[in-house]
Design an enzyme around this catalytic site. Sequence first.
Site, short mmCIF file in Angstrom:
data_model
loop_
_atom_site.label_atom_id
_atom_site.label_comp_id
_atom_site.label_asym_id
_atom_site.label_seq_id
_atom_site.Cartn_x
_atom_site.Cartn_y
_atom_site.Cartn_z
N LYS A 1 8.10 -38.11 27.21
CA LYS A 1 9.48 -37.76 27.59
C LYS A 1 10.43 -38.57 26.74
CE LYS A 1 9.31 -41.28 31.13
NZ LYS A 1 10.25 -42.22 30.47
N ASP B 1 5.01 -45.31 31.99
CA ASP B 1 5.52 -46.06 30.83
C ASP B 1 4.93 -47.47 30.67
OD1 ASP B 1 7.06 -43.78 30.73
OD2 ASP B 1 9.00 -44.78 30.78
N CYS C 1 12.63 -45.78 35.16
CA CYS C 1 11.76 -44.59 35.09
C CYS C 1 10.94 -44.37 36.35
CB CYS C 1 10.91 -44.66 33.83
SG CYS C 1 11.93 -44.43 32.35
#
Length: 198
Positions: free
Chosen positions: A106, A9, A151
């Site tokens: 995601k 990310d 994450c």
Amino acid sequence: MTHALIVIDMQNDFCPGGALAVTGGDDIVDGINALMADFQTVILTQDWHPAGHSSFASSHPGAAPMQVVDMPYGPQVLWPDHCIQGTPGAAFHQGLRTDGDLIIRKGYNPAIDSYSAFFENDHTTPTGLEGYLRTRGITTLTMVGLALDFCVNYSAVDAAKLGFDVTVRTLLSRGIDMGGSLDAALDGMKAAGVTLTA
Ligand code: VGL
Ligand code: ZN
């Protein structure tokens, strides 16, 4: 050949100036780019929400960002709107090398958040990453990126539970650190058998 780097990310919304900025999130771009050169397999993840996603405080009348609500799959932190599909905030940091082998997205299910690169937050719905890694014979993972306490943490713990040998490079990661989440994440990763190194 059996060792992959997973870059979590590294998107504009998690960097200074972004909607869910992580302090120093952009400081790790150069180090991550340099680390990529050491790996034959590089996988990047992208938080990729539809507008109006159920993890956004704006989708819950009267709620504020950082508030925790009960979802059918368990407690969920409500976030500012971030990483909306196709927007500049969802794009990778412009300095990041993105020539890896796979980009896995995601958080696209409107009803379920997905911190982990392996499972949505119901801890059941797979993203497909496990199958990709197994069919390529990858057994060992190094993880870096954002955010260390969300994450990266969820991805590392899931990977360890799945039996992968997992190392998180903590200096190439940065945390949101809300309400002790960073210390809890570090403890949780260690308890799951994740190796934490500089
Ligand atoms: C993340 C909060 C919400 C992350 C993603 O990448 O750590 N955190 N969505
Ligand atoms: Zn998100």
